[in-house]
Design a protein around this motif. Structure first.
Motif, PDB file in Angstrom:
ATOM      1  N   GLN A 502       7.688   6.647  -1.255  1.00 38.29           N
ATOM      2  CA  GLN A 502       6.989   5.363  -0.982  1.00 38.29           C
ATOM      3  C   GLN A 502       5.589   5.333  -1.672  1.00 38.29           C
ATOM      4  N   VAL A 503       5.448   4.332  -2.651  1.00 35.89           N
ATOM      5  CA  VAL A 503       4.294   4.252  -3.516  1.00 35.89           C
ATOM      6  C   VAL A 503       3.669   2.898  -3.343  1.00 35.89           C
ATOM      7  N   THR A 504       2.654   2.426  -3.838  1.00 40.53           N
ATOM      8  CA  THR A 504       2.073   1.100  -3.773  1.00 40.53           C
ATOM      9  C   THR A 504       2.170   0.681  -5.143  1.00 40.53           C
ATOM     10  N   ALA A 505       2.438  -0.410  -5.255  1.00 43.85           N
ATOM     11  CA  ALA A 505       2.633  -1.226  -6.580  1.00 43.85           C
ATOM     12  C   ALA A 505       1.939  -2.659  -6.650  1.00 43.85           C
ATOM     13  N   LYS A 506       1.731  -3.327  -7.800  1.00 43.61           N
ATOM     14  CA  LYS A 506       1.090  -4.738  -7.724  1.00 43.61           C
ATOM     15  C   LYS A 506       2.286  -5.519  -7.998  1.00 43.61           C
ATOM     16  N   LEU A 507       2.481  -6.375  -6.919  1.00 38.09           N
ATOM     17  CA  LEU A 507       3.717  -7.578  -7.266  1.00 38.09           C
ATOM     18  C   LEU A 507       3.600  -8.361  -8.349  1.00 38.09           C
ATOM     19  N   VAL A 508       4.463  -8.523  -9.282  1.00 39.36           N
ATOM     20  CA  VAL A 508       4.587  -9.167 -10.573  1.00 39.36           C
ATOM     21  C   VAL A 508       4.513 -10.694 -10.379  1.00 39.36           C
ATOM     22  N   GLY A 509       5.602 -11.106  -9.447  1.00 39.81           N
ATOM     23  CA  GLY A 509       5.911 -12.387  -9.077  1.00 39.81           C
ATOM     24  C   GLY A 509       5.880 -12.539  -7.649  1.00 39.81           C
ATOM     25  N   GLY A 510       5.555 -13.644  -7.226  1.00 36.23           N
ATOM     26  CA  GLY A 510       5.408 -13.934  -5.748  1.00 36.23           C
ATOM     27  C   GLY A 510       6.730 -13.946  -5.096  1.00 36.23           C
ATOM     28  N   PHE A 511       6.815 -13.656  -3.647  1.00 36.26           N
ATOM     29  CA  PHE A 511       8.058 -13.544  -2.965  1.00 36.26           C
ATOM     30  C   PHE A 511       7.820 -14.347  -1.927  1.00 36.26           C
ATOM     31  N   ASP A 512       8.113 -15.606  -1.686  1.00 38.30           N
ATOM     32  CA  ASP A 512       7.495 -16.556  -0.679  1.00 38.30           C
ATOM     33  C   ASP A 512       8.282 -16.386   0.683  1.00 38.30           C
ATOM     34  N   LYS A 513       9.439 -16.088   0.308  1.00 41.98           N
ATOM     35  CA  LYS A 513      10.445 -16.038   1.708  1.00 41.98           C
ATOM     36  C   LYS A 513       9.980 -15.025   2.765  1.00 41.98           C
ATOM     37  N   GLY A 514       9.834 -15.707   3.890  1.00 42.45           N
ATOM     38  CA  GLY A 514       9.390 -14.945   5.158  1.00 42.45           C
ATOM     39  C   GLY A 514      10.740 -14.343   5.859  1.00 42.45           C
ATOM     40  N   SER A 515      10.474 -13.331   6.851  1.00 42.29           N
ATOM     41  CA  SER A 515      11.761 -12.710   7.515  1.00 42.29           C
ATOM     42  C   SER A 515      11.096 -12.382   8.840  1.00 42.29           C
ATOM     43  N   PRO A 516      12.021 -12.543  10.040  1.00 43.56           N
ATOM     44  CA  PRO A 516      11.842 -12.016  11.379  1.00 43.56           C
ATOM     45  C   PRO A 516      11.517 -10.310  11.379  1.00 43.56           C
ATOM     46  N   HIS A 517      12.259  -9.707  10.111  1.00 47.65           N
ATOM     47  CA  HIS A 517      12.251  -8.182  10.319  1.00 47.65           C
ATOM     48  C   HIS A 517      11.688  -7.896   8.784  1.00 47.65           C
ATOM     49  N   GLU A 518      11.472  -6.557   8.602  1.00 48.32           N
ATOM     50  CA  GLU A 518      11.106  -6.075   7.353  1.00 48.32           C
ATOM     51  C   GLU A 518      12.118  -6.519   6.234  1.00 48.32           C
ATOM     52  N   ARG A 519      11.496  -7.005   5.228  1.00 50.07           N
ATOM     53  CA  ARG A 519      12.438  -7.457   4.048  1.00 50.07           C
ATOM     54  C   ARG A 519      12.214  -6.096   3.019  1.00 50.07           C
ATOM     55  N   PHE A 520      13.623  -5.820   2.109  1.00 52.34           N
ATOM     56  CA  PHE A 520      13.518  -4.639   1.372  1.00 52.34           C
ATOM     57  C   PHE A 520      14.089  -5.424   0.079  1.00 52.34           C
ATOM     58  N   VAL A 521      13.309  -5.740  -0.883  1.00 52.82           N
ATOM     59  CA  VAL A 521      13.582  -6.489  -2.282  1.00 52.82           C
ATOM     60  C   VAL A 521      13.683  -5.612  -3.295  1.00 52.82           C
ATOM     61  N   ARG A 522      14.996  -5.495  -3.948  1.00 51.58           N
ATOM     62  CA  ARG A 522      15.337  -5.042  -5.193  1.00 51.58           C
ATOM     63  C   ARG A 522      14.495  -5.307  -6.552  1.00 51.58           C
ATOM     64  N   ALA A 523      13.855  -4.139  -6.843  1.00 51.34           N
ATOM     65  CA  ALA A 523      12.697  -4.734  -7.802  1.00 51.34           C
ATOM     66  C   ALA A 523      13.085  -3.555  -9.181  1.00 51.34           C
ATOM     67  N   ARG A 524      12.270  -4.060 -10.301  1.00 51.69           N
ATOM     68  CA  ARG A 524      12.135  -3.369 -11.488  1.00 51.69           C
ATOM     69  C   ARG A 524      10.741  -2.727 -11.358  1.00 51.69           C
ATOM     70  N   LEU A 525      10.399  -1.429 -11.506  1.00 50.15           N
ATOM     71  CA  LEU A 525       8.999  -0.850 -11.834  1.00 50.15           C
ATOM     72  C   LEU A 525       8.885  -0.374 -13.077  1.00 50.15           C
ATOM     73  N   TYR A 526       7.621  -0.496 -13.429  1.00 48.17           N
ATOM     74  CA  TYR A 526       7.144  -0.223 -14.927  1.00 48.17           C
ATOM     75  C   TYR A 526       5.658   0.167 -14.588  1.00 48.17           C
ATOM     76  N   THR A 527       4.992   0.734 -15.352  1.00 47.96           N
ATOM     77  CA  THR A 527       3.622   1.103 -15.595  1.00 47.96           C
ATOM     78  C   THR A 527       2.991   0.572 -16.651  1.00 47.96           C
ATOM     79  N   GLU A 528       1.677  -0.016 -16.703  1.00 49.43           N
ATOM     80  CA  GLU A 528       0.957  -0.652 -17.566  1.00 49.43           C
ATOM     81  C   GLU A 528      -0.319  -0.440 -17.441  1.00 49.43           C
ATOM     82  N   ASN A 529      -0.896   0.355 -18.299  1.00 50.55           N
ATOM     83  CA  ASN A 529      -2.439   0.653 -18.526  1.00 50.55           C
ATOM     84  C   ASN A 529      -2.823   1.420 -16.948  1.00 50.55           C
ATOM     85  N   GLY A 530      -1.945   2.197 -16.480  1.00 50.40           N
ATOM     86  CA  GLY A 530      -2.334   3.131 -15.371  1.00 50.40           C
ATOM     87  C   GLY A 530      -1.832   2.505 -14.269  1.00 50.40           C
ATOM     88  N   MET A 531      -1.508   1.262 -14.124  1.00 51.99           N
ATOM     89  CA  MET A 531      -1.023   0.446 -12.984  1.00 51.99           C
ATOM     90  C   MET A 531       0.432   0.371 -12.618  1.00 51.99           C
TER      91      MET A 531
END
Length: 575
Positions: A502-531
């Motif tokens: 597990q790492v930390t990343a900056k969210l590119v687009g907002g994800f507005d939908k809430g959930s009564p439980h933890e939510r796991f959202v499929r994502a594409r990861l990329y690095t730009e300027n060290g972030m």
């Protein structure tokens, strides 16, 4: 509940546990498994099963670090480019050879990289700092710089002393490890075996991949995906095909799979639908805690209460009973009634009035295990629907399925023989619980997560069963969270190393939908300027699969009324 309906009201009373707790339970159950010895060249990427040690000092002799001349450092004390020290060349030593004599004062030995430094020499001068010469018609060398003692020499035992450990159980063997193992003579390496993992799919709607589509039916895509994931994380997938939505057939298929495999993964049938066979079967296993609590209630004072109502405790005070819709039988003891009812999954009624359903499967199994003093007889062949399956499961990539693509039909003996109280009429189906080993326990049957909340796990005869959702997206997430961790642990990884990274990343687009439980959202990861950035993928619903090929991370959003805004720093599981 009708014969075709597998689940009752208990389906809505499943308690969700946190994802981290569920993962802990899975990892505790998935202890490192079988060991085997493999040829050195096959050991890469496997995890070591035993400690390995240096069989000799390394290097085993003083070794030249480069091409040049082995000298006595004292002979070069006054050397300089303008006044080089001239030494007679006494010998030449190639790698793998030894000098014919020690280095005497005023002499040098030509030496190659890796060659054994001859006795008498305490330094090696690199070739670039020398020049060829002749003295009295004999070859010599001019050394143009001072050599320090120990210069360019690797002393014996510099890296390893004989007997020192260089790798321990659970360590992932990389190419460098193989170099060390080869250095110390390990032609065969003790490693943890690749777990054999049975893959079973449930669902009457499923068709073989090669079959044409039919109205209301879909092809079985989950089995191929799960098999590929198993192989990706080091396991050997064994495909058992499709299992009917029928408890006894599913129980028999699981029992067969456990005979051949180290772990079982099922897809589908874990939710609250009327025909979700894995959910109903896992409820038969139950937890030891629930079994114990129910037995305490039933054994205290000899009375039995209805299970799961609001203070509706009505004792069973008659020995005459009705099993299901059958007519009253001859009088038998309450113990036999409980045992037979547990075996049949039938309802129990008093002649004086309705007693209510037999408690759910967990206490049913406890009663079955705890009460053993009553006489039991074997049932005879049941109706014509008890025909045996035409094919037995065979390990193949690895495949084990019948000709029609299904597996799990109960064998003739399983479907026709059943432990019964001899006083009671025969039942129409074998007990699914009786087909599974008695030393079975439920780990959890609901995880506090989206997608994949119905994901479940159990231990059967010491082997792990993970029941994943039939929805492709939820199946994928459940595998990455639990099955992947279990596979790595079974291959010797520590519990910490087996957990998803597990790492930390900056969210590119907002994800507005809430959930009564933890939510796991499929994502594409990329690095730009060290972030590191995490970009949520479209088509991310539980039932959708379009985003799975492009997902290299799962954004982990906390439970709450809202999701996360663009630019937020979020936790991400790296796939």
């Amino acid at each position: 509940m009708s014969e075709g309906q597998l689940q009752g009201e208990a389906r809505f009373r499943r308690r969700a546990i946190k994802v981290d707790e569920a993962m802990r339970l899975v990892l505790e159950a998935a202890a490192p498994g079988r060991q085997e010895s493999v040829p050195l060249w096959e050991a890469g990427g496997r995890r070591l099963a035993e400690t390995v040690s240096a069989t000799t000092d390394w290097p085993p002799f003083a070794r030249a670090g480069l091409d040049g001349f082995a000298v006595r450092s004292a002979d070069t004390a006054l050397a300089s480019p303008g006044a080089p020290a001239t030494l007679r060349v006494a010998d030449t030593v190639a790698a793998g050879a030894l000098a014919s004599a020690a280095v005497a004062p005023g002499t040098a030995v030509r030496i190659m990289t890796g060659g054994a430094v001859p006795p008498g020499a305490d330094a090696v001068v690199m070739l670039e700092q020398t020049a060829d010469a002749w003295v009295d018609g004999l070859p010599a060398v001019q050394v143009r710089s001072t050599a320090e003692p120990g210069q360019h020499i690797a002393p014996r035992g510099e890296e390893f002393a004989r007997g020192s450990e260089f790798a321990r159980p659970g360590e992932l063997l990389r190419p460098g490890h193989l170099a060390l193992l080869g250095t110390f003579g390990y032609a065969h390496v003790p490693v943890y075996a690749r777990p054999r993992v049975a893959v079973l799919a449930t669902g009457a709607e499923l068709l073989p991949v090669e079959a044409p589509l039919e109205p209301g039916r879909i092809r079985d895509s989950n089995s191929a995906m799960v098999a590929a994931l198993v192989a990706q994380y080091g396991g050997v997938p064994v495909l058992f095909g499709r299992v009917p939505d029928e408890q006894s057939a599913a129980a028999q298929a699981i029992a067969d799979a456990l005979q051949q495999c180290d772990m079982v993964i099922t897809t589908g049938g874990v939710s609250v639908g009327d025909y979700d066979v894995m959910a109903s079967l896992l409820r038969l296993i139950g937890t030891e805690k629930e079994q114990g609590e129910w037995m305490e209630r039933t054994e205290a004072g000899g009375s039995i209460e209805r299970y799961g109502g609001k203070g509706k405790g009505k004792p069973l005070d008659s020995d005459e009973v009705i099993i299901g819709n059958a007519a009253p039988s001859a009088a038998v003891s309450g113990a036999v009634v409980l045992k037979a009812a547990a075996a049949h999954g039938a309802g129990v009624s008093c002649r004086q009035g309705s007693f209510g359903p037999v408690p759910p499967a967990e206490p049913r199994a406890a009663a079955l295990d705890a009460i053993s003093s009553e006489p039991i007889a074997e049932a005879t062949q049941l109706g014509s629907d008890a025909a045996p399956s035409t094919t037995a499961p065979q390990p193949a990539m690895e495949m084990a399925r019948s000709e029609d693509g299904q597996l799990g039909q109960a064998s003739a003996s399983a479907r026709s023989l059943l432990p019964l109280a001899s006083q009671l009429p025969p039942a129409s189906n074998p007990s699914p619980r009786a087909l599974l080993p008695q030393d079975s326990r439920l780990l959890f049957n609901k995880a506090a997560m989206r997608p994949g909340a119905p994901t479940s796990a159990a231990v059967i005869s010491g082997k792990l069963l993970i029941a994943l959702s039939g929805n492709p997206g939820a199946c994928f997430v459940g595998f990455e969270l639990f099955a992947r961790a279990a596979l790595l642990r079974m291959q010797g990884a520590s519990e910490e190393a087996a957990r998803p990274k597990q790492v930390t990343a900056k969210l590119v687009g907002g994800f507005d939908k809430g959930s009564p439980h933890e939510r796991f959202v499929r994502a594409r990861l990329y690095t730009e300027n060290g972030m590191l950035y995490a970009d949520p993928l479209a088509f991310g619903k539980s039932s959708m699969m379009a985003s799975i090929p492009n997902a290299d991370g799962l954004i982990r959003l906390k439970a709450g009324a809202s999701g996360a805004d663009a630019g937020a720093i979020v936790d991400v599981i790296v796939l």
